[in-house]
Design a protein around this motif. Sequence first.
Motif, PDB file in Angstrom:
ATOM      1  N   PHE A 193      46.495  36.626  38.133  1.00  0.00           N
ATOM      2  CA  PHE A 193      45.403  37.594  38.070  1.00  0.00           C
ATOM      3  C   PHE A 193      44.967  37.968  39.481  1.00  0.00           C
ATOM      4  N   THR A 194      44.525  39.214  39.631  1.00  0.00           N
ATOM      5  CA  THR A 194      44.007  39.686  40.906  1.00  0.00           C
ATOM      6  C   THR A 194      42.711  40.450  40.674  1.00  0.00           C
ATOM      7  N   VAL A 195      41.676  40.053  41.380  1.00  0.00           N
ATOM      8  CA  VAL A 195      40.397  40.751  41.305  1.00  0.00           C
ATOM      9  C   VAL A 195      40.281  41.683  42.507  1.00  0.00           C
ATOM     10  N   SER A 196      39.751  42.871  42.268  1.00  0.00           N
ATOM     11  CA  SER A 196      39.549  43.842  43.342  1.00  0.00           C
ATOM     12  C   SER A 196      38.335  44.697  42.996  1.00  0.00           C
ATOM     13  N   ARG A 197      37.908  45.479  43.951  1.00  0.00           N
ATOM     14  CA  ARG A 197      36.757  46.337  43.692  1.00  0.00           C
ATOM     15  C   ARG A 197      36.874  47.621  44.496  1.00  0.00           C
ATOM     16  N   ASP A 198      36.235  48.664  43.980  1.00  0.00           N
ATOM     17  CA  ASP A 198      36.133  49.940  44.669  1.00  0.00           C
ATOM     18  C   ASP A 198      34.644  50.258  44.753  1.00  0.00           C
ATOM     19  N   ASN A 199      34.061  50.000  45.890  1.00  0.00           N
ATOM     20  CA  ASN A 199      32.613  50.177  46.020  1.00  0.00           C
ATOM     21  C   ASN A 199      32.207  51.650  45.935  1.00  0.00           C
ATOM     22  N   ALA A 200      33.105  52.543  46.258  1.00  0.00           N
ATOM     23  CA  ALA A 200      32.794  53.969  46.138  1.00  0.00           C
ATOM     24  C   ALA A 200      32.676  54.386  44.671  1.00  0.00           C
ATOM     25  N   GLY A 247      40.318  46.148  27.573  1.00  0.00           N
ATOM     26  CA  GLY A 247      40.867  45.104  26.725  1.00  0.00           C
ATOM     27  C   GLY A 247      41.745  45.668  25.620  1.00  0.00           C
ATOM     28  N   GLY A 248      42.421  44.776  24.926  1.00  0.00           N
ATOM     29  CA  GLY A 248      43.271  45.209  23.825  1.00  0.00           C
ATOM     30  C   GLY A 248      44.187  44.104  23.364  1.00  0.00           C
ATOM     31  N   LEU A 249      45.090  44.482  22.464  1.00  0.00           N
ATOM     32  CA  LEU A 249      46.083  43.552  21.928  1.00  0.00           C
ATOM     33  C   LEU A 249      47.405  43.801  22.635  1.00  0.00           C
ATOM     34  N   VAL A 250      47.934  42.760  23.267  1.00  0.00           N
ATOM     35  CA  VAL A 250      49.192  42.885  23.999  1.00  0.00           C
ATOM     36  C   VAL A 250      50.083  41.695  23.679  1.00  0.00           C
ATOM     37  N   GLN A 251      51.355  41.841  24.029  1.00  0.00           N
ATOM     38  CA  GLN A 251      52.286  40.740  23.845  1.00  0.00           C
ATOM     39  C   GLN A 251      52.325  39.867  25.091  1.00  0.00           C
ATOM     40  N   ALA A 252      52.705  38.647  24.916  1.00  0.00           N
ATOM     41  CA  ALA A 252      52.820  37.730  26.042  1.00  0.00           C
ATOM     42  C   ALA A 252      53.806  38.284  27.064  1.00  0.00           C
ATOM     43  N   GLY A 253      53.451  38.108  28.325  1.00  0.00           N
ATOM     44  CA  GLY A 253      54.319  38.516  29.407  1.00  0.00           C
ATOM     45  C   GLY A 253      53.991  39.862  30.027  1.00  0.00           C
ATOM     46  N   VAL A 254      53.185  40.653  29.338  1.00  0.00           N
ATOM     47  CA  VAL A 254      52.870  41.974  29.870  1.00  0.00           C
ATOM     48  C   VAL A 254      51.620  41.901  30.739  1.00  0.00           C
ATOM     49  N   SER A 255      51.276  43.065  31.308  1.00  0.00           N
ATOM     50  CA  SER A 255      50.115  43.161  32.191  1.00  0.00           C
ATOM     51  C   SER A 255      49.022  44.008  31.546  1.00  0.00           C
ATOM     52  N   LEU A 256      47.818  43.762  32.018  1.00  0.00           N
ATOM     53  CA  LEU A 256      46.657  44.507  31.546  1.00  0.00           C
ATOM     54  C   LEU A 256      45.656  44.559  32.680  1.00  0.00           C
ATOM     55  N   THR A 289      32.947  49.943  40.822  1.00  0.00           N
ATOM     56  CA  THR A 289      33.805  49.357  39.803  1.00  0.00           C
ATOM     57  C   THR A 289      34.542  48.138  40.351  1.00  0.00           C
ATOM     58  N   VAL A 290      34.639  47.118  39.522  1.00  0.00           N
ATOM     59  CA  VAL A 290      35.442  45.945  39.835  1.00  0.00           C
ATOM     60  C   VAL A 290      36.558  45.854  38.796  1.00  0.00           C
ATOM     61  N   TYR A 291      37.710  45.371  39.234  1.00  0.00           N
ATOM     62  CA  TYR A 291      38.889  45.320  38.376  1.00  0.00           C
ATOM     63  C   TYR A 291      39.408  43.892  38.266  1.00  0.00           C
ATOM     64  N   LEU A 292      40.100  43.649  37.174  1.00  0.00           N
ATOM     65  CA  LEU A 292      40.836  42.405  37.016  1.00  0.00           C
ATOM     66  C   LEU A 292      42.239  42.762  36.529  1.00  0.00           C
ATOM     67  N   GLN A 293      43.202  42.663  37.429  1.00  0.00           N
ATOM     68  CA  GLN A 293      44.589  42.895  37.078  1.00  0.00           C
ATOM     69  C   GLN A 293      45.171  41.592  36.554  1.00  0.00           C
ATOM     70  N   MET A 294      45.641  41.626  35.326  1.00  0.00           N
ATOM     71  CA  MET A 294      46.162  40.414  34.683  1.00  0.00           C
ATOM     72  C   MET A 294      47.644  40.598  34.419  1.00  0.00           C
ATOM     73  N   ASN A 295      48.446  39.791  35.063  1.00  0.00           N
ATOM     74  CA  ASN A 295      49.904  39.851  34.908  1.00  0.00           C
ATOM     75  C   ASN A 295      50.415  38.625  34.172  1.00  0.00           C
ATOM     76  N   ARG A 296      51.576  38.767  33.606  1.00  0.00           N
ATOM     77  CA  ARG A 296      52.238  37.650  32.901  1.00  0.00           C
ATOM     78  C   ARG A 296      51.262  36.961  31.934  1.00  0.00           C
ATOM     79  N   LEU A 297      50.664  37.768  31.100  1.00  0.00           N
ATOM     80  CA  LEU A 297      49.658  37.240  30.180  1.00  0.00           C
ATOM     81  C   LEU A 297      50.264  36.242  29.203  1.00  0.00           C
ATOM     82  N   ARG A 298      49.445  35.266  28.838  1.00  0.00           N
ATOM     83  CA  ARG A 298      49.847  34.199  27.929  1.00  0.00           C
ATOM     84  C   ARG A 298      48.891  34.173  26.724  1.00  0.00           C
TER      85      ARG A 298
END
Length: 125
Positions: free
Chosen positions: A68-75, A9-18, A78-87
């Motif tokens: 947003f895209t959710v994915s996981r790496d079972n090895a 998490g963190g502070l980002v500007q609108a439109g970026v990804s995290l 870890t599970v991930y949440l890719q967040m694009n075009r943040l608002r």
Amino acid sequence: QVQLVESGGGLVQAGVSLRLSCAASTRTFSAYTMGWFRQAPGKEREFVAAISGSGLITYYADSVKGRFTVSRDNAKNTVYLQMNRLRPVDTAVYYCAADSGLTPNAVSANAMDYWGKGTLVTVSS
């Protein structure tokens, strides 16, 4: 007992990804459906996305579908949440959660077995 630790998490500007990550302490990570939830100030916790244990099935809230895209790496347990075009409306504490008995489309805040402590995402305009 499954411990979940979110990061990214963190502070980002609108439109970026995290990208958020959630690391799980269990030897049977692939047995759990994983969900991402968020809670904005003054609002109830809401569902964001979920993924099946195999990673083959995903489910999203309408508000994030296509961004947003959710994915996981079972090895890596870890599970991930890719967040694009943040608002700015995406500003919230984001939580990951685990459940061994639900399918991704049945995931809800009232039903998950284990929760992380959350990571704050702030999107400025």
